[in-house]
Design an enzyme around this catalytic site. Structure first.
Site, PDB file in Angstrom:
ATOM      1  N   CYS A  10       0.880  -1.153   0.000  1.00  0.00           N
ATOM      2  CA  CYS A  10       0.000   0.000   0.000  1.00  0.00           C
ATOM      3  C   CYS A  10       0.928   1.215   0.000  1.00  0.00           C
ATOM      4  CB  CYS A  10      -0.815  -0.029   1.277  1.00  0.00           C
ATOM      5  SG  CYS A  10      -2.550   0.232   1.047  1.00  0.00           S
ATOM      6  N   CYS A  84      -5.119   0.959  -3.947  1.00  0.00           N
ATOM      7  CA  CYS A  84      -4.597   2.250  -3.499  1.00  0.00           C
ATOM      8  C   CYS A  84      -5.413   3.460  -3.968  1.00  0.00           C
ATOM      9  CB  CYS A  84      -3.154   2.404  -3.963  1.00  0.00           C
ATOM     10  SG  CYS A  84      -2.112   1.021  -3.473  1.00  0.00           S
ATOM     11  N   CYS A  88      -0.550   2.401  -7.417  1.00  0.00           N
ATOM     12  CA  CYS A  88      -0.046   1.524  -6.367  1.00  0.00           C
ATOM     13  C   CYS A  88       1.462   1.368  -6.510  1.00  0.00           C
ATOM     14  CB  CYS A  88      -0.709   0.156  -6.453  1.00  0.00           C
ATOM     15  SG  CYS A  88      -2.375   0.124  -5.815  1.00  0.00           S
TER      16      CYS A  88
END
Length: 136
Positions: A10, A84, A88
């Site tokens: 993340c 995300c 990402c």
């Protein structure tokens, strides 16, 4: 059998990816070596995540984990991005998938519990598909 290395990534490595690392180690540690990381770190793991993972699974993430950068973890076989909603982070791997999980940060316990349940189900699903995922 060699353990398959999986990284949950993340941007901030403070909530979803940390919960996924803890749950993966707890629920599928027999087949996965579990990590989490991000492109940025936070001074501490999300306290709602810490509290609920401890309450539900008796796992104290503050004792076993900390926010890490992508460069802090070893090379992995599988990368799971959390969803995300921006670009990402990239990490080289042999298999990649996105779980598209909404960040529960700033929401109530029910949102966190829903995310925890989705992570649990996705870990079991990943484990069941492992033989079909080309990691070697």
């Amino acid at each position: 059998m060699n353990m398959v290395k999986v990284a949950f990534i993340c941007v901030h490595n403070s909530c979803r990816s940390q919960m996924a690392e803890a749950l993966c180690r707890h629920l599928a540690g027999d087949v996965f070596e579990c990590y989490s990381a991000g492109t940025e770190t936070k001074p501490q793991i999300n306290q709602d995540a810490v509290r609920l993972i401890k309450q539900i699974y008796n796992i104290d993430m503050e004792k076993t984990q900390h926010s890490k950068l992508l460069s802090d973890i070893p090379p992995v076989d599988i990368v799971v991005t959390m969803g995300c909603n921006v670009a990402c982070p990239y990490l080289p791997c042999k298999h990649r998938e996105d779980w598209g999980l909404e960040d529960p940060t700033g929401k109530g316990d029910e949102a966190f519990k829903n995310t925890i349940d989705m992570i649990k189900e996705k870990i079991f699903d990943l484990k069941s598909r492992l033989k079909d995922i080309k990691t070697v």
